[in-house]
Design a protein around this motif. Structure first.
Motif, PDB file in Angstrom:
ATOM      1  N   TYR A 101       0.815  -1.212   0.000  1.00 51.17           N
ATOM      2  CA  TYR A 101       0.000   0.000   0.000  1.00 51.17           C
ATOM      3  C   TYR A 101       0.847   1.260   0.000  1.00 51.17           C
ATOM      4  CZ  TYR A 101      -4.113  -2.747   1.486  1.00 51.17           C
ATOM      5  OH  TYR A 101      -5.155  -3.634   1.574  1.00 51.17           O
ATOM      6  N   TRP A 135       4.057   2.557  -2.378  1.00 55.40           N
ATOM      7  CA  TRP A 135       3.998   1.192  -1.839  1.00 55.40           C
ATOM      8  C   TRP A 135       5.394   0.598  -1.688  1.00 55.40           C
ATOM      9  CZ3 TRP A 135       6.005  -3.076  -4.262  1.00 55.40           C
ATOM     10  CH2 TRP A 135       6.338  -2.935  -5.607  1.00 55.40           C
ATOM     11  N   ILE A 185      -3.880   0.393  -2.259  1.00 63.50           N
ATOM     12  CA  ILE A 185      -3.087  -0.703  -2.811  1.00 63.50           C
ATOM     13  C   ILE A 185      -2.337  -0.241  -4.049  1.00 63.50           C
ATOM     14  CG2 ILE A 185      -3.175  -3.018  -3.803  1.00 63.50           C
ATOM     15  CD1 ILE A 185      -5.733  -3.480  -2.215  1.00 63.50           C
TER      16      ILE A 185
END
Length: 124
Positions: A32, A53, A100
């Motif tokens: 994420y 991420w 995400i």
């Protein structure tokens, strides 16, 4: 889905420091992007820092650049915001948000998952 909980807010004098934590559960945070937003009374919610991420990209608002640092510890499933040289204008509710595969966007709509917020108050 992922749940996010912020902690570490409180009252601090101008020039002081705080470290905010954003702890995730339900999913591994390593995939994420995470951002810290803040909202003061009567103002729009604004992004102060973000991290991709991968951890390879970070972004900071001009107002906090050089004073705030975002970092992540995937082993602890936690993202931090280290805040130094705090000013009264930093007073706000601070929120963490996650998405995400994100690249570290500074736009609110890029993030689907949000914490409840933690109050930071800086006195002069």
């Amino acid at each position: 889905q992922v749940q996010l909980v912020e902690s570490g807010g409180g009252l601090v004098q101008a020039g002081g420091s705080l470290r905010l934590s954003c702890a995730a559960s339900g999913r591994a945070l390593k995939s994420y992007a995470v951002a810290w937003f803040r909202q003061a009374p009567g103002k729009e919610r604004e992004c102060v820092a973000s991290i991709s991420w991968s951890g390879g990209n970070t972004n900071y608002a001009d107002s906090v650049k050089g004073r705030f640092t975002i970092s992540r510890d995937n082993a602890k499933n936690t993202v931090y915001l280290q805040m130094n040289s705090l000013k009264p204008e930093d007073t706000a509710v601070y929120y963490c948000a996650a998405e995400i595969g994100g690249l570290g966007s500074v736009i609110k709509s890029s993030y689907r998952f949000w914490g409840q917020g933690t109050q930071v108050t800086v006195s002069s």
